[in-house]
Design a protein around this motif. Structure first.
Motif, PDB file in Angstrom:
ATOM      1  N   LYS A 175       0.828  -1.208   0.000  1.00 44.70           N
ATOM      2  CA  LYS A 175       0.000   0.000   0.000  1.00 44.70           C
ATOM      3  C   LYS A 175       0.860   1.255   0.000  1.00 44.70           C
ATOM      4  O   LYS A 175       0.522   2.258  -0.636  1.00 44.70           O
ATOM      5  N   SER A 176       1.985   1.218   0.726  1.00 43.92           N
ATOM      6  CA  SER A 176       2.849   2.398   0.792  1.00 43.92           C
ATOM      7  C   SER A 176       4.237   1.990   1.285  1.00 43.92           C
ATOM      8  O   SER A 176       4.442   0.864   1.736  1.00 43.92           O
ATOM      9  N   PHE A 177       5.166   2.931   1.186  1.00 48.79           N
ATOM     10  CA  PHE A 177       6.504   2.743   1.736  1.00 48.79           C
ATOM     11  C   PHE A 177       7.030   4.114   2.167  1.00 48.79           C
ATOM     12  O   PHE A 177       6.467   5.150   1.797  1.00 48.79           O
ATOM     13  N   LYS A 178       8.102   4.110   2.960  1.00 44.81           N
ATOM     14  CA  LYS A 178       8.610   5.363   3.512  1.00 44.81           C
ATOM     15  C   LYS A 178       9.983   5.699   2.947  1.00 44.81           C
ATOM     16  O   LYS A 178      10.828   4.828   2.771  1.00 44.81           O
ATOM     17  N   LEU A 179      10.167   6.989   2.659  1.00 43.34           N
ATOM     18  CA  LEU A 179      11.441   7.508   2.168  1.00 43.34           C
ATOM     19  C   LEU A 179      11.940   8.599   3.106  1.00 43.34           C
ATOM     20  O   LEU A 179      11.140   9.277   3.765  1.00 43.34           O
ATOM     21  N   ASN A 180      13.235   8.782   3.127  1.00 44.89           N
ATOM     22  CA  ASN A 180      13.850   9.855   3.909  1.00 44.89           C
ATOM     23  C   ASN A 180      14.666  10.716   2.948  1.00 44.89           C
ATOM     24  O   ASN A 180      15.757  10.337   2.527  1.00 44.89           O
ATOM     25  N   MET A 181      14.105  11.887   2.576  1.00 45.31           N
ATOM     26  CA  MET A 181      14.749  12.728   1.567  1.00 45.31           C
ATOM     27  C   MET A 181      14.389  14.193   1.771  1.00 45.31           C
ATOM     28  O   MET A 181      13.375  14.499   2.412  1.00 45.31           O
ATOM     29  N   PRO A 182      15.209  15.107   1.255  1.00 46.26           N
ATOM     30  CA  PRO A 182      14.858  16.533   1.347  1.00 46.26           C
ATOM     31  C   PRO A 182      13.709  16.864   0.395  1.00 46.26           C
ATOM     32  O   PRO A 182      13.648  16.347  -0.721  1.00 46.26           O
ATOM     33  N   LEU A 183      12.799  17.704   0.848  1.00 49.35           N
ATOM     34  CA  LEU A 183      11.702  18.142  -0.017  1.00 49.35           C
ATOM     35  C   LEU A 183      12.146  19.298  -0.914  1.00 49.35           C
ATOM     36  O   LEU A 183      11.670  19.433  -2.039  1.00 49.35           O
ATOM     37  N   PHE A 184      13.069  20.122  -0.379  1.00 44.84           N
ATOM     38  CA  PHE A 184      13.543  21.287  -1.117  1.00 44.84           C
ATOM     39  C   PHE A 184      15.057  21.258  -1.241  1.00 44.84           C
ATOM     40  O   PHE A 184      15.758  20.698  -0.394  1.00 44.84           O
ATOM     41  N   LYS A 185      15.550  21.882  -2.284  1.00 43.04           N
ATOM     42  CA  LYS A 185      16.990  21.979  -2.516  1.00 43.04           C
ATOM     43  C   LYS A 185      17.637  22.763  -1.382  1.00 43.04           C
ATOM     44  O   LYS A 185      17.232  23.871  -1.054  1.00 43.04           O
ATOM     45  N   GLY A 186      18.678  22.153  -0.791  1.00 45.91           N
ATOM     46  CA  GLY A 186      19.401  22.814   0.282  1.00 45.91           C
ATOM     47  C   GLY A 186      18.821  22.606   1.660  1.00 45.91           C
ATOM     48  O   GLY A 186      19.317  23.178   2.627  1.00 45.91           O
ATOM     49  N   PHE A 187      17.761  21.788   1.789  1.00 43.95           N
ATOM     50  CA  PHE A 187      17.128  21.564   3.085  1.00 43.95           C
ATOM     51  C   PHE A 187      17.434  20.160   3.601  1.00 43.95           C
ATOM     52  O   PHE A 187      17.876  19.291   2.860  1.00 43.95           O
ATOM     53  N   ALA A 188      17.170  19.962   4.882  1.00 43.92           N
ATOM     54  CA  ALA A 188      17.426  18.667   5.516  1.00 43.92           C
ATOM     55  C   ALA A 188      16.401  17.630   5.065  1.00 43.92           C
ATOM     56  O   ALA A 188      15.336  17.976   4.524  1.00 43.92           O
ATOM     57  N   CYS A 189      16.728  16.365   5.293  1.00 41.95           N
ATOM     58  CA  CYS A 189      15.843  15.266   4.888  1.00 41.95           C
ATOM     59  C   CYS A 189      14.600  15.209   5.770  1.00 41.95           C
ATOM     60  O   CYS A 189      14.632  15.569   6.949  1.00 41.95           O
ATOM     61  N   GLU A 190      13.507  14.769   5.180  1.00 44.53           N
ATOM     62  CA  GLU A 190      12.249  14.563   5.893  1.00 44.53           C
ATOM     63  C   GLU A 190      11.769  13.140   5.601  1.00 44.53           C
ATOM     64  O   GLU A 190      11.987  12.612   4.512  1.00 44.53           O
ATOM     65  N   GLU A 191      11.108  12.540   6.552  1.00 41.32           N
ATOM     66  CA  GLU A 191      10.506  11.224   6.310  1.00 41.32           C
ATOM     67  C   GLU A 191       9.118  11.414   5.726  1.00 41.32           C
ATOM     68  O   GLU A 191       8.282  12.112   6.297  1.00 41.32           O
ATOM     69  N   ILE A 192       8.865  10.806   4.579  1.00 40.50           N
ATOM     70  CA  ILE A 192       7.566  10.928   3.926  1.00 40.50           C
ATOM     71  C   ILE A 192       7.052   9.539   3.562  1.00 40.50           C
ATOM     72  O   ILE A 192       7.820   8.615   3.298  1.00 40.50           O
ATOM     73  N   GLU A 193       5.740   9.405   3.569  1.00 36.91           N
ATOM     74  CA  GLU A 193       5.097   8.150   3.168  1.00 36.91           C
ATOM     75  C   GLU A 193       4.655   8.274   1.715  1.00 36.91           C
ATOM     76  O   GLU A 193       4.029   9.268   1.327  1.00 36.91           O
ATOM     77  N   VAL A 194       4.989   7.274   0.917  1.00 40.36           N
ATOM     78  CA  VAL A 194       4.713   7.311  -0.518  1.00 40.36           C
ATOM     79  C   VAL A 194       3.827   6.133  -0.901  1.00 40.36           C
ATOM     80  O   VAL A 194       4.077   4.997  -0.484  1.00 40.36           O
ATOM     81  N   GLU A 195       2.795   6.413  -1.682  1.00 40.02           N
ATOM     82  CA  GLU A 195       1.908   5.368  -2.195  1.00 40.02           C
ATOM     83  C   GLU A 195       2.201   5.135  -3.674  1.00 40.02           C
ATOM     84  O   GLU A 195       2.606   6.056  -4.390  1.00 40.02           O
ATOM     85  N   ILE A 196       1.964   3.901  -4.106  1.00 43.58           N
ATOM     86  CA  ILE A 196       2.129   3.551  -5.525  1.00 43.58           C
ATOM     87  C   ILE A 196       0.746   3.408  -6.142  1.00 43.58           C
ATOM     88  O   ILE A 196      -0.057   2.572  -5.706  1.00 43.58           O
ATOM     89  N   TYR A 197       0.472   4.221  -7.139  1.00 42.44           N
ATOM     90  CA  TYR A 197      -0.788   4.129  -7.870  1.00 42.44           C
ATOM     91  C   TYR A 197      -0.538   3.367  -9.176  1.00 42.44           C
ATOM     92  O   TYR A 197       0.376   3.712  -9.934  1.00 42.44           O
ATOM     93  N   ALA A 198      -1.349   2.340  -9.417  1.00 42.95           N
ATOM     94  CA  ALA A 198      -1.188   1.507 -10.609  1.00 42.95           C
ATOM     95  C   ALA A 198      -2.332   1.765 -11.583  1.00 42.95           C
ATOM     96  O   ALA A 198      -3.496   1.873 -11.186  1.00 42.95           O
ATOM     97  N   ASP A 199      -1.972   1.861 -12.845  1.00 40.86           N
ATOM     98  CA  ASP A 199      -2.957   1.990 -13.918  1.00 40.86           C
ATOM     99  C   ASP A 199      -2.753   0.806 -14.863  1.00 40.86           C
ATOM    100  O   ASP A 199      -1.718   0.694 -15.514  1.00 40.86           O
ATOM    101  N   VAL A 200      -3.749  -0.102 -14.891  1.00 41.69           N
ATOM    102  CA  VAL A 200      -3.646  -1.321 -15.689  1.00 41.69           C
ATOM    103  C   VAL A 200      -4.606  -1.229 -16.864  1.00 41.69           C
ATOM    104  O   VAL A 200      -5.810  -1.038 -16.687  1.00 41.69           O
TER     105      VAL A 200
END
Length: 245
Positions: A175-200
């Motif tokens: 259903k989802s997975f978590k990433l740890n990455m900066p949202l903006f250039k030059g900013f610190a990393c943030e933990e975000i939850e990401v969902e995968i949407y499939a189109d079949v």
């Protein structure tokens, strides 16, 4: 030996020491053509106008300068001489991080399962849980989806029609997975939850990455960061007019 006479003005406090005269013969070097001044146009990160003012504020007339704020474009712009053709302009933009762009989160970027599998494998550094990365890579590499389609069509003699289509996809994607990455250039990393949407569509499968949390954080950060920059600019250049556009 030159025979030309040279007029030399001797200062009043001349000490009597020999005076050296340098005589240059021949054609003088060609003078360089005068050049028009070059205005400065800088585009950088969101704090660029403040960084410029922090070091140059004493060189400008604050009453002839202005700051414009565009929150929709996440930009702050500085003009140091409003009525001068050769004015300097510095624009700072709150830019999405390279990682957000490459992953294509909340964008129109479409992934094939196998390509997304390879991409995530090469970018596992952004996963806090490396085991989750390995499982996701394996799942995408061996993507399976069961598609159930129901089609109902009918037409009555009186002209009434029924045209219903439904499709249910049951896949092995998480259903989802978590990433740890900066949202903006030059900013610190943030933990975000990401969902995968499939189109079949038949045998064609396309995936997109969506994160409601990242979108919410971006909206909050946008105003917070811009407000912080406005406060910093006022601290070094209190007489510059600041206009929201």
């Amino acid at each position: 030996m030159y025979s030309e006479k040279v007029n030399v003005i001797v200062p009043e406090n001349y000490s009597g020491q020999p005076i050296e005269i340098i005589w240059r013969d021949g054609q003088a070097a060609k003078q360089l053509d005068p050049k028009e001044p070059q205005p400065v146009n800088i585009s950088g990160t969101i704090d660029s106008p403040f960084r410029w003012l922090e070091k140059r504020v004493e060189l400008i007339d604050q009453k002839q300068a202005n700051i414009t704020i565009n929150r929709d474009n996440m930009q702050i712009s500085l003009v140091d001489k409003e009525t001068d053709f050769y004015n300097n302009g510095v624009t700072g933009t709150l830019q999405p991080s390279k990682e957000m762009v490459e992953f294509g989160i909340n964008s129109d970027k479409i992934w094939e399962p196998i390509k997304l599998s390879k991409f995530l494998k090469m970018h596992r550094a952004f996963f806090k849980d490396k085991t989750q990365n390995m499982m996701l890579v394996s799942t995408l590499k061996n993507f399976k989806a069961k598609v159930n389609q129901d089609i109902e069509r009918s037409k009555e003699e009186n002209g009434s029609k029924i045209d219903n289509y439904s499709q249910v996809v049951d896949s092995n994607l998480p259903k989802s997975f978590k990433l740890n990455m900066p949202l903006f250039k030059g900013f610190a990393c943030e933990e975000i939850e990401v969902e995968i949407y499939a189109d079949v569509d038949g045998r064609e499968v396309s995936l997109s990455l969506v994160s409601a949390g990242a979108n919410e954080a971006i909206e909050e950060y946008k105003n917070k960061v811009i407000d912080e920059q406005i406060s910093l600019i006022k601290s070094v250049a209190p007489d510059i007019v600041i206009i929201e556009v």
